[in-house]
Design an enzyme around this catalytic site. Structure first.
Site, PDB file in Angstrom:
ATOM      1  N   GLU A   1       0.842  -1.500   0.504  1.00  0.00           N
ATOM      2  CA  GLU A   1       0.190  -0.406   0.096  1.00  0.00           C
ATOM      3  C   GLU A   1       0.933   1.832  -0.085  1.00  0.00           C
ATOM      4  O   GLU A   1       1.865   1.717   0.378  1.00  0.00           O
ATOM      5  CB  GLU A   1      -0.984  -0.111   0.829  1.00  0.00           C
TER       6      GLU A   1
ATOM      7  N   HIS B   1      -6.820  -1.987  15.467  1.00  0.00           N
ATOM      8  CA  HIS B   1      -6.813  -1.475  14.477  1.00  0.00           C
ATOM      9  C   HIS B   1      -6.671  -1.890  12.439  1.00  0.00           C
ATOM     10  O   HIS B   1      -7.677  -2.451  11.816  1.00  0.00           O
ATOM     11  CB  HIS B   1      -5.969   0.075  13.920  1.00  0.00           C
ATOM     12  N   GLU B   2      -5.782  -2.780  12.706  1.00  0.00           N
ATOM     13  CA  GLU B   2      -5.472  -4.096  11.431  1.00  0.00           C
ATOM     14  C   GLU B   2      -6.408  -4.851  11.233  1.00  0.00           C
ATOM     15  O   GLU B   2      -6.401  -5.003  10.113  1.00  0.00           O
ATOM     16  CB  GLU B   2      -3.745  -4.611  11.409  1.00  0.00           C
TER      17      GLU B   2
END
Ligand code: PHE
Ligand code: ZN
Length: 889
Positions: free
Chosen positions: A127, A303-304
């Site tokens: 990303e 979060h991940e």
């Protein structure tokens, strides 16, 4: 071509891809300098594309092309063309198999994007646009494909070979090599691809999902870090349960892996089934990790993990939609952390970050809407606005709809777009459909940049028992639009009305009573016009309004509270955020007084009300210690700078310090007592309760260190030598470093030496040692930092070290960085110019403090601009640095 100026790309130009990739097969023959990547793509034309005879254009950078094969036939040179960005196949046909073979050099890849080496390990970061450094591909998030990845490598050096999904084969090869094959059954865009190879140890556990499936959980680390994985594993299991309970989201694969790497540009990455983490966001144990570190691990792991649904199962159509996954996922992880710990503390911390850093971004030259209309380099848009403001926008939808309806909306969104690449429009449409509400005006939050300002005034009519609030809104100029062009936004303003004996019942004229709160003392006002009046009936007394409870919208709210009213809010308001915010506002006013006195060379005495307020907070044993600690902390220099139109570096630093010193004098006794009471000998736990205690104790210590007598220094020295956890150790070290050098210089030097001696093998601890020195406000900061740059502990190629030393110095040591000579600016520009070649993403991020030049005095403005210009004139400037520098000049 190469020297042409980088061009912007626009959301308005979005077009569907001309081709689709049904299946991607990758073969990696790993070698540090010469990794061969053979790629087989089953492709066809996209029926939705209008260009039915378009050539196939694949992205690809920094690679050597060895061969191109179409449907089994090797192509000749005139059937394709390749330059430094693209591979073009002139006539691929409609349905075909394309094979390419390329060679890449991971060891030379210092950008930490694509395939690179971190210490002894191979790893990837794709990303946003890193996959194009691995092989030729349609490197865009709306091309989803099934991946099969075969990895071959030397077995003794790289015994562990990982990629996304399930391992379907493994075995031996000749010459001491071996292989593994991984298959990911979930179609995904290339940015979610990952590969890891190295000598790794693993911590294993399992999780049983709500439908009874067993998932293997594995955290891969270097052997020496095996004892630092427990907290991440527990956080992972808590996250998996929470997402089932709160969002109805179950994990989908049978295996979930995390790998810790030392060299990483960001915090972590949500690659499908194979998250890659910066060591700083996964490793934790009490002796080496602070409380803040523990909480960061918990938050980032969550979060991940949450991205598996908000990001992976439903991904983004294009990078302009980045906040679709990031804003939503930050909102999700914030709610998770609030549930696991103290909700008010989490909210206060998040709001502090937003108000200092994101508001500054939104008011500066890099300001952009949550959905930007254009960018030059997407890596520059992983910003506080996309993440934090994006999360606030989702939170506002949550506030407007209420928990239950919001959940209906998120279910609809996940169901409807599962396996697809979606847009922010899609997300809001699902929320509209679930609620039956029209969010057209609300969507301005996604397209208008800048922090709206609310001006609130009020009046009370005793005879009619009526109270009026008038709220006006205005959004300031930002680079893409002037204030005049901007439309009024839809803003939820949560309020309470505080009377003499507590919160009063709210009877809003023209509205039904609120059903969410049983006693009717809470109300969410919906501001939709530039100026709007709200009338409250049956009010027996003139209330003090508690405005923006829970920080219900990311705005700057102005209401002319008297200091006595702020004191009342501090002690009697129900909402914890508003109580804290009242304390902040009172402190800001007192610091302004001190700054004025400092400029005028006048005597200054702290307003006794602030001292009194702090005294009662300290002595009220019924209060939550986390809250006490937060209330006692004066607004940071960074926040005071954000509030200022023109930043007076010295007045802020010395004014604030003088307020702290006088508070310490006046509350010497209470602070010492609170220190002692909160310093029990206990086995460390990262529990909310213990964290609160340590935080309060260390706030007290930081005050006591400002006293003339040596009580603070003695406590710090004792704490430094006796602490059983890094939170207390580092607080003591900071204390000694910042203390009056006439009294503490030797102690500070000794502490630094001891600390390094003790921890030199632990990179993450050494980084804290670097940071403690970087943010020390004593004179000669630039020289101190320059000296550390050549210390063996420093490495310019490691982003964590750059952030700990250079980043911390330039962002958190204003009095030294902004030294009048300009040497702080020159130092930073030198580093940016070097890093521009090594790691453009990190270089571009470092520019931020210089971009704020307009907020300083004329002399500093000139010095900062000179450095920006010097950077701009550097040869081979990366797109990343080019964009930030040109936009800010
Ligand atoms: N997507 C990652 C996250 O927020 C951040 C990231 C972006 C990591 C780009 C690396 C590179 O979870
Ligand atoms: Zn994210």
């Amino acid at each position: 071509m190469k020297d042409a100026q980088p061009q912007a790309i626009y959301l308005a130009d979005y077009q569907v891809p001309d081709f689709l990739i049904d299946k991607t097969e990758l073969l990696f023959q790993l070698d540090p300098e010469q990794t061969r990547v053979a790629t087989t793509l089953r492709m066809r034309r996209n029926p939705k594309s209008e260009a039915s005879d378009a050539p196939l254009i694949l992205n690809g950078q920094d690679m050597l092309l060895e061969q191109v094969t179409l449907n089994g036939r090797v192509l000749s040179g005139d059937e394709y063309s390749a330059d430094d960005q693209y591979l073009t196949i002139h006539q691929p046909g409609d349905d075909f198999v394309l094979e390419t073979v390329v060679v890449i050099n991971p060891a030379a890849n210092t950008s930490l994007e694509g395939l690179y080496k971190s210490r002894t390990m191979f790893c990837t970061q794709c990303e946003a646009e890193g996959f194009r450094k691995i092989t030729y591909y349609l490197d865009r998030p709306d091309v989803l494909s099934e991946f099969v990845t075969r990895i071959e490598a030397d077995k003794s050096e790289f015994p562990v070979l990982l990629s996304n999904g399930n391992r379907i084969d493994a075995g031996e090869l000749e010459q001491g090599r071996h292989f593994a094959v991984w298959h990911d059954p979930f179609r995904k865009p290339a940015y979610l691809f990952a590969l890891v190879a190295g000598t790794l140890s693993v911590v294993e556990d399992t999780f049983t999902t709500c439908s009874g499936r067993q998932v293997d959980l594995k955290i891969f680390v270097e052997e020496k870090d095996l004892d630092k994985c427990d907290h991440a594993m527990m956080s992972l299991k808590n996250s998996m349960r929470w997402d089932e309970e709160v969002y109805g989201r179950e994990y989908d694969l049978d295996i979930f892996m995390i790998v810790a790497v030392d060299d990483f540009n960001m915090g972590a990455m949500e690659n499908k089934g194979l998250n890659i983490f910066n060591t700083s966001c996964v490793l934790a144990k009490p002796e080496t990790t602070t409380d803040a570190g523990f909480q960061r691990v918990e938050g980032v792991v969550a979060h991940e993990y949450f991205h598996n649904w908000s990001g992976n199962r439903v991904t983004c159509r294009d990078w302009f939609q980045l906040s679709l996954k990031e804003g939503f996922t930050v909102f999700r992880d914030a709610e998770f952390s609030a549930d696991m710990n103290s909700a008010t503390v989490k909210r206060v911390e998040d709001v502090s970050l937003l108000r200092t850093m994101q508001f500054a971004e939104d008011g500066g030259p890099m300001a952009h809407p949550v959905r930007p209309p254009s960018f030059i380099e997407i890596s520059n848009f992983y910003t506080l606005t996309i993440y934090e403001k994006g999360a606030e926008v989702v939170r506002m939808i949550h506030t407007l709809l209420g928990q239950k309806t919001f959940r209906k909306g998120s279910d609809l969104y996940f169901d409807r777009h599962d396996g697809e690449a979606a847009t922010i429009e899609d997300f809001v449409a699902a929320m509209e459909q679930a609620s039956g509400r029209d969010l057209t005006q609300f969507k301005l939050w996604y397209s208008q940049a800048g922090t709206p300002e609310l001006h609130v005034s009020d009046s009370y009519d005793e005879a009619a028992q009526q109270y009026r609030l008038v709220i006006e809104q205005r959004c300031p100029d930002t680079p893409e639009a002037s204030a005049e062009e901007k439309l009024p936004m839809h803003i939820p303003v949560a309020i309470g009305l505080l009377g003499d004996a507590g919160n009063l019942a709210i009877h809003l004229q023209g509205a039904l009573p609120d059903t969410e709160t049983p006693d009717n003392t809470h109300r969410v006002l919906e501001l939709t016009e530039a100026r709007q009046e709200f009338v409250f009936n049956q009010l027996p007394e003139k209330p003090v309004p508690a405005l923006l409870r829970g920080f219900s919208a990311p705005v700057k709210l102005h209401y002319d509270y008297s200091r006595d009213e702020l004191m009342r809010l501090m002690s009697a308001e129900d909402d914890g955020f508003c109580r804290w915010d009242a304390a902040q506002q009172l402190a800001v006013e007192v610091i302004y007084d001190a700054m004025q006195a400092w400029r005028d060379h006048q005597e200054f005495v702290v307003d006794a009300r602030l001292v009194q307020a702090y005294r009662s907070v300290l002595s009220d044993k019924s209060l939550d210690k986390a809250m006490v600690s937060l209330m006692l902390q004066l607004p940071s220099e960074a926040y005071l700078s954000e509030l200022a139109d023109s930043i007076d570096v010295e007045a802020i630093h010395f004014g604030r310090r003088e307020v702290r010193r006088q508070i310490a004098e006046a509350l010497k006794f209470e602070l010492s007592e609170a220190y002692a009471e909160n310093n029990p000998e206990t086995v460390y736990k990262a529990s909310a309760e213990q964290i609160a205690q340590r935080s309060l104790k260390n706030v007290c210590l930081s005050y006591l260190l400002l006293l003339d007598e040596s009580i603070g220094i003695n406590l710090a020295q004792q704490q430094f030598s006796q602490a059983n956890n890094m939170t207390d150790t580092i607080a003591a070290l900071h204390g000694l470093l910042g203390a009056d050098p006439h009294k503490a210089q030797d102690l500070a030097d000794q502490a630094l030496a001891n600390f390094y001696q003790r921890w030199q093998q632990e990179a993450l601890v050494v980084n804290q040692w670097l940071m403690a020195q970087a943010i020390c406000s004593l004179p000669d900061g630039v020289a101190r930092v320059e000296k550390l740059m050549s210390h063996e502990a420093f490495d310019l190629k490691n982003p964590n070290k750059v952030r700990s030393l250079i980043g911390a110095f330039c962002n958190n040591n204003a009095i030294n960085f902004h030294i009048e000579s300009g040497e702080g600016y020159r130092f930073l520009a030198d580093q940016i110019i070097t890093l521009n070649k090594l790691n453009p993403q990190i270089a571009a991020r470092l520019v931020t403090p210089l971009t704020k030049w307009r907020k300083y005095d004329a002399a500093r403005q000139q010095l900062m601009k000179n450095e920006l210009e010097r950077i701009r004139s550097t040869e081979e400037l990366s797109k990343d640095v080019f964009e930030v520098v040109t936009k800010s000049l």
